[in-house]
Every structure is written in structure tokens, then in C-alpha cells.
Design a protein around this motif. Sequence first.
Motif, PDB file in Angstrom:
ATOM      1  N   PHE A 120      63.700   1.551 100.766  1.00  0.00           N
ATOM      2  CA  PHE A 120      63.407   1.893  99.181  1.00  0.00           C
ATOM      3  C   PHE A 120      62.174   1.186  98.671  1.00  0.00           C
ATOM      4  O   PHE A 120      62.195   0.190  98.802  1.00  0.00           O
ATOM      5  N   LEU A 121      61.384   2.375  98.064  1.00  0.00           N
ATOM      6  CA  LEU A 121      60.187   2.027  97.576  1.00  0.00           C
ATOM      7  C   LEU A 121      60.361   0.890  96.396  1.00  0.00           C
ATOM      8  O   LEU A 121      61.126   0.957  95.464  1.00  0.00           O
ATOM      9  N   SER A 122      59.811  -0.467  96.564  1.00  0.00           N
ATOM     10  CA  SER A 122      59.975  -1.532  95.799  1.00  0.00           C
ATOM     11  C   SER A 122      58.796  -1.722  94.980  1.00  0.00           C
ATOM     12  O   SER A 122      58.659  -2.790  94.140  1.00  0.00           O
ATOM     13  N   GLY A 123      57.729  -1.109  95.294  1.00  0.00           N
ATOM     14  CA  GLY A 123      56.533  -1.535  94.632  1.00  0.00           C
ATOM     15  C   GLY A 123      55.088  -1.316  95.428  1.00  0.00           C
ATOM     16  O   GLY A 123      55.091  -0.744  96.502  1.00  0.00           O
ATOM     17  N   GLN A 124      54.185  -2.049  94.949  1.00  0.00           N
ATOM     18  CA  GLN A 124      53.008  -2.040  95.875  1.00  0.00           C
ATOM     19  C   GLN A 124      52.223  -3.493  96.356  1.00  0.00           C
ATOM     20  O   GLN A 124      52.633  -4.507  95.233  1.00  0.00           O
ATOM     21  N   ASP A 125      51.799  -3.820  96.995  1.00  0.00           N
ATOM     22  CA  ASP A 125      51.180  -5.068  97.427  1.00  0.00           C
ATOM     23  C   ASP A 125      49.684  -5.142  96.904  1.00  0.00           C
ATOM     24  O   ASP A 125      49.397  -4.408  96.074  1.00  0.00           O
ATOM     25  N   ALA A 126      49.391  -6.222  97.093  1.00  0.00           N
ATOM     26  CA  ALA A 126      47.948  -6.802  96.498  1.00  0.00           C
ATOM     27  C   ALA A 126      46.754  -5.490  96.754  1.00  0.00           C
ATOM     28  O   ALA A 126      45.752  -5.314  96.318  1.00  0.00           O
ATOM     29  N   ASN A 127      46.964  -4.802  98.028  1.00  0.00           N
ATOM     30  CA  ASN A 127      46.096  -3.765  98.702  1.00  0.00           C
ATOM     31  C   ASN A 127      46.506  -2.489  98.017  1.00  0.00           C
ATOM     32  O   ASN A 127      46.166  -1.517  98.732  1.00  0.00           O
TER      33      ASN A 127
END
Length: 141
Positions: A120-127
Motif C-alpha cells: 500500500f502506497l504510504s508516501g515518499q522518502d527523502a529521495n
Amino acid sequence: MKWKLIMLLALVSVGFNSCSISDDDSFSDVQLEIVAVTAVEFPAELKFGEINNIIVRYDNPTTCNRFEGFNVDSTLNQRTVSIVTTRTTPNNGNCAMTNLPTEQILRFLPTSNGSYVFRFLSGQDANNEPTYLEFTVEVVE
């Protein structure tokens, strides 16, 4: 034959005249947005050949966002799921930021035995790379 042609022309005429696009609509823009999943609740086990309900939670970002549906990509027994909302911006621009906790039911029908991997897509990391909540769930008969 002549009667059918007259009826067809009448229907086409009514169809063209019944809809109008005007500039005085109260909404100016509609966009699809992907929203991050915050939590997922699975049943203890998935039942083969039956529809299983999976509770998916997310924070609805504004008062202008409405749940549109799930985007599910399938590869063998892996499912990648994201939530899609429709953001309709009123002409006056009033969209309050809410982050209102919301849940929807993902209805899933397993078509094979074994296990399924759900991401499940939970967001994005620092990159700016996507991050996922991952679950492996067994299917029983």
C-alpha cells in the motif's frame, strides 16, 4: 421508416440542447490525486473464492477531496494499491486543510491459494521514492 428517422432526429436535437457548458459553474477545476495510506486492517485470513473486505485508512487532505477509488496493480500474487481522490476546487478557492482520518473498504477476491503480498502506497522518502506498507496474507479454502 420516416417515423423512425423523425424520432431519431428529435432525440439528437434534445440531447444537444439539454446540456450547456457555462462559465458560471461553482467549481473551476477537478484533479485526481493519490493519497498516502496510513493503516490497513486485514481479516485473519483470506478465503479462496470469496470476497474479503480489507479496511484501508488514510487522511483526507482537504474538504475538496472525495474518495474516487483504489488503483490496484497486479503482478502474479502481488498487489500494489494506492488511494485515488478527486479534488474539486471551487471558484472561491475555499478548501480547508483537514487531514481527516478516513477509511474505505477494499473488496478483494483471491483467485489462487497460497499467499498474497499487498503493498500500500504510504508516501515518499527523502529521495522522492515511493514507500509502502507491506503485508503478506495467506489464502485458505
